[in-house]
Design a protein around this motif. Structure first.
Motif, PDB file in Angstrom:
ATOM      1  N   ASP B  67       0.874  -1.167   0.000  1.00  0.00           N
ATOM      2  CA  ASP B  67       0.000   0.000   0.000  1.00  0.00           C
ATOM      3  C   ASP B  67       0.912   1.219   0.000  1.00  0.00           C
ATOM      4  O   ASP B  67       1.803   1.327   0.845  1.00  0.00           O
ATOM      5  CB  ASP B  67      -0.886  -0.033   1.251  1.00  0.00           C
ATOM      6  CG  ASP B  67      -1.519   1.307   1.522  1.00  0.00           C
ATOM      7  OD1 ASP B  67      -2.259   1.773   0.658  1.00  0.00           O
ATOM      8  OD2 ASP B  67      -1.253   1.879   2.603  1.00  0.00           O
ATOM      9  N   ARG B  68       0.678   2.101  -0.965  1.00  0.00           N
ATOM     10  CA  ARG B  68       1.628   3.190  -1.175  1.00  0.00           C
ATOM     11  C   ARG B  68       1.710   4.115   0.046  1.00  0.00           C
ATOM     12  O   ARG B  68       2.779   4.613   0.389  1.00  0.00           O
ATOM     13  CB  ARG B  68       1.278   3.977  -2.431  1.00  0.00           C
ATOM     14  CG  ARG B  68       2.493   4.554  -3.140  1.00  0.00           C
ATOM     15  CD  ARG B  68       2.132   5.044  -4.522  1.00  0.00           C
ATOM     16  NE  ARG B  68       1.071   6.018  -4.477  1.00  0.00           N
ATOM     17  CZ  ARG B  68       1.251   7.301  -4.206  1.00  0.00           C
ATOM     18  NH1 ARG B  68       2.461   7.751  -3.961  1.00  0.00           N
ATOM     19  NH2 ARG B  68       0.248   8.130  -4.174  1.00  0.00           N
ATOM     20  N   LEU B  71       3.941   2.945   2.798  1.00  0.00           N
ATOM     21  CA  LEU B  71       5.380   2.958   2.534  1.00  0.00           C
ATOM     22  C   LEU B  71       6.098   4.100   3.242  1.00  0.00           C
ATOM     23  O   LEU B  71       7.276   3.991   3.561  1.00  0.00           O
ATOM     24  CB  LEU B  71       5.642   3.027   1.024  1.00  0.00           C
ATOM     25  CG  LEU B  71       5.324   1.752   0.246  1.00  0.00           C
ATOM     26  CD1 LEU B  71       5.587   1.946  -1.238  1.00  0.00           C
ATOM     27  CD2 LEU B  71       6.148   0.587   0.769  1.00  0.00           C
ATOM     28  N   SER B  72       5.384   5.202   3.506  1.00  0.00           N
ATOM     29  CA  SER B  72       6.065   6.310   4.186  1.00  0.00           C
ATOM     30  C   SER B  72       6.274   5.999   5.670  1.00  0.00           C
ATOM     31  O   SER B  72       7.024   6.685   6.351  1.00  0.00           O
ATOM     32  CB  SER B  72       5.295   7.620   3.994  1.00  0.00           C
ATOM     33  OG  SER B  72       3.926   7.390   4.057  1.00  0.00           O
TER      34      SER B  72
END
Lengths: 345, 234
Positions: B67-68, B71-72
């Motif tokens: 899940d983008r 990623l943070s």
């Protein structure tokens, strides 16, 4: 912002490497100068065997100094070309001029034709040999090829612009793959499209600089004859450079190392040179000329020809520019999809 | 919390992970142990979202991965130093920081923090190509820590690092855990397992044991983690 960060990084990597910078900015100029020297004026005076010419034309040719004309009989003149003593033969037959070369040699042919044109032009006001039309060159062996720097220059611009950007982008991307920095990049919340856009923008900056330098250099220093707009010329070349970035990155998907990028040169690059306009596409047998329709270099060179040789405007080259943009988009999308291999989102 | 369910992964015909199920609680140091070729790197790459599993699923706090946005929250340090050799250490950090949408003062301050932590302050302007192996490893760790992630995935973070620095780095892991962060560390050095709260033992693509390190040791015939591997090999 990620796009911008990637663009800045690509630019920093290139400017940090003096050799790469030289390859982009200096080598194209060196190559163009070399070709210019090879095809350009040399001070060579071709020998011309003449027979049965009107005396006015005979003396004009002698005055012009562009050729060394020697009068003889028609048979002698033909023989002299055959033996290589003379570069060309010129005689009058049934009221028409005939010009014979041994075989096509762009450099010499152009010089002889130029001298003849000058002589005939000078004779027009006197009205003397008004009946004479400029002769169609004939060849003992082989056919005609009208090539000199003016007619090859635009091909060279396109071909060089494509070649260098393709290699650089292909290698940069293959390094990114093998050096696992691409994986690291995709472990960050960057979008796949941002990666591709950042790369294209970074190389685009250099494509723009390179193309501007090449065009300005060719026109101002080398005296490439141009009838059209320089801005349009640069636009075509930048679009070609951007598609070369995308195609180079695409090629890197199928390469495991830098050397394998080099292996693409004979497969994808050199055929494009053949179809760039160096060889007339109409004369290519088996309908192979249609292959040019899938080659970006063809569209760019054709657009450059329209602008530089014919002085065509934006509207005239719009279909070709459209094709270049099409290639750029097609391969960019393909690259974004290909990154799915590393991250499915 | 990271939840791994029935993860299967093959490369060509070779099946590297044969159905892995494990839970990694938040705020702990979790060691993924195993000999080379046991699937540690494959597992951690799947956790990092850079490799897709053939089957099964990974969730991070209930959010299915990859899940983008998640990623943070993750900091990933791959096994091989994923650095740009033709850029300076500082430029590498700046670049990775911007990918995590850091900028200006915050980026500057964080870069100072991680440079100090990894002892690379003096070499920041040097091109990475001129770094030693240990320095590259430290810079790689610095890029993973830069955006202050609460999940750290570290693939063999101490390989090729001298014992003194190794100790410093493990002390830092302890500090990060104290801040409530979750660390997943792969290693094939069994002594390092002692510094983990919990460990998962990978062997031939199977998870042969998983639990608190002390408990695992107690359950093994010889009282060491190695014995569990020997047992599995038999």
């Amino acid at each position: 912002m990620a796009t911008f960060a990637i663009m800045v990084r690509v630019i920093r990597q290139i400017t940090g490497d003096k050799r790469t910078l030289g390859l982009i900015l200096v080598v194209p100029m060196l190559l163009m100068t070399l070709i210019w020297l090879l095809l350009g004026k040399t001070g060579y005076v071709p020998t011309l065997a003449t027979a049965d010419l009107p005396s006015a034309l005979e003396s004009r040719l002698a005055d012009d100094g562009g050729v060394a004309a020697t009068p003889m009989t028609v048979a002698q003149a033909r023989e002299s070309v055959k033996s290589g003593t003379s570069d060309a033969a010129l005689w009058l037959e049934d009221g028409k001029l005939r010009l014979l070369f041994e075989s096509s040699d762009p450099g010499k042919d152009a010089l002889v034709l130029k001298a003849l044109q000058n002589a005939m032009k000078a004779l027009v006001p006197t009205g003397l040999p008004g009946v004479l039309a400029a002769p169609e060159p004939e060849y003992l062996y082989g056919g005609s090829a009208d090539s000199s720097f003016d007619s090859l220059g635009y091909v060279l611009l396109g071909v060089l612009a494509f070649f260098f950007v393709f290699i650089l982008s292909g290698i940069a991307f293959v390094r990114e793959r093998t050096g696992s920095t691409l994986e690291r990049l995709l472990a960050s919340p960057v979008r796949r499209s941002q990666v591709v856009a950042g790369y294209t923008a970074g190389f685009g900056v250099f494509a723009m600089i390179q193309c501007t330098i090449m065009v300005v250099f060719a026109v101002t220093v080398l005296g490439l004859h141009t009838n059209g707009s320089l801005a349009l010329t640069v636009l075509v070349m930048v679009l070609l450079g951007l598609s070369a970035t995308a195609i180079g990155a695409f090629a890197s998907i199928f390469a495991e190392n830098e050397f394998q990028i080099m292996q693409f040169i004979p497969v994808f690059i050199i055929p494009q040179f053949f179809f760039s306009g160096m060889i007339s596409l109409d004369t290519i047998p088996l309908g192979l000329g249609v292959l040019s329709r899938i080659m970006p270099v063809y569209y760019a060179c054709d657009a450059l020809r329209v602008v530089l040789v014919k002085g065509g405007g934006f509207v005239e080259i719009l279909p070709r520019i459209g094709m270049l943009v099409g290639f750029l988009l097609l391969f960019s999308v393909a690259n974004v999809i290909a990154l799915k291999k590393h991250r499915r989102m | 919390m990271i939840d791994v369910r029935n993860v299967v992964k093959s490369f060509g015909k070779e099946q590297v992970l044969r159905g892995i199920t494990l839970e990694i609680p938040a705020g702990e140091v979790f060691g993924l142990l195993g000999p080379s070729g046991s699937g540690k790197t494959t597992m951690i790459r799947i956790l990092a979202g850079t490799l897709a599993a053939d089957a099964g699923e990974v969730t991070l706090d209930g959010v299915r991965q990859p899940d983008r946005k998640s990623l943070s929250r993750i900091g990933f340090m791959p096994q091989y130093d994923a650095l740009y050799n033709d850029l300076s250490g500082l430029d590498n950090l700046r670049f990775f920081g911007r990918l995590y949408r850091m900028d200006g003062k915050r980026l500057k301050a964080r870069i100072e923090d991680v440079l100090e932590l990894t002892g690379l302050g003096a070499d920041r302007k040097k091109r990475v190509a001129l770094y030693s192996g240990g320095m590259k490893k430290r810079l790689s760790l610095a890029t993973a820590l830069l955006h202050g992630p609460d999940v750290l995935l570290l693939d063999e973070p101490t390989v090729g690092i001298d014992p003194v620095l190794r100790r410093t780095i493990w002390e830092e892991f302890g500090r990060l855990r104290a801040e409530g962060r979750t660390l997943v560390v792969t290693t094939h050095v069994m002594e390092e397992a002692d510094r983990c709260d919990r460990a998962g033992l990978l062997y031939g693509g199977h998870l042969i044991a998983c639990g608190e390190v002390a408990g695992l040791k107690a359950s093994s015939p010889g009282g060491t983690l190695e014995d569990l591997f020997f047992q599995a090999a038999r």
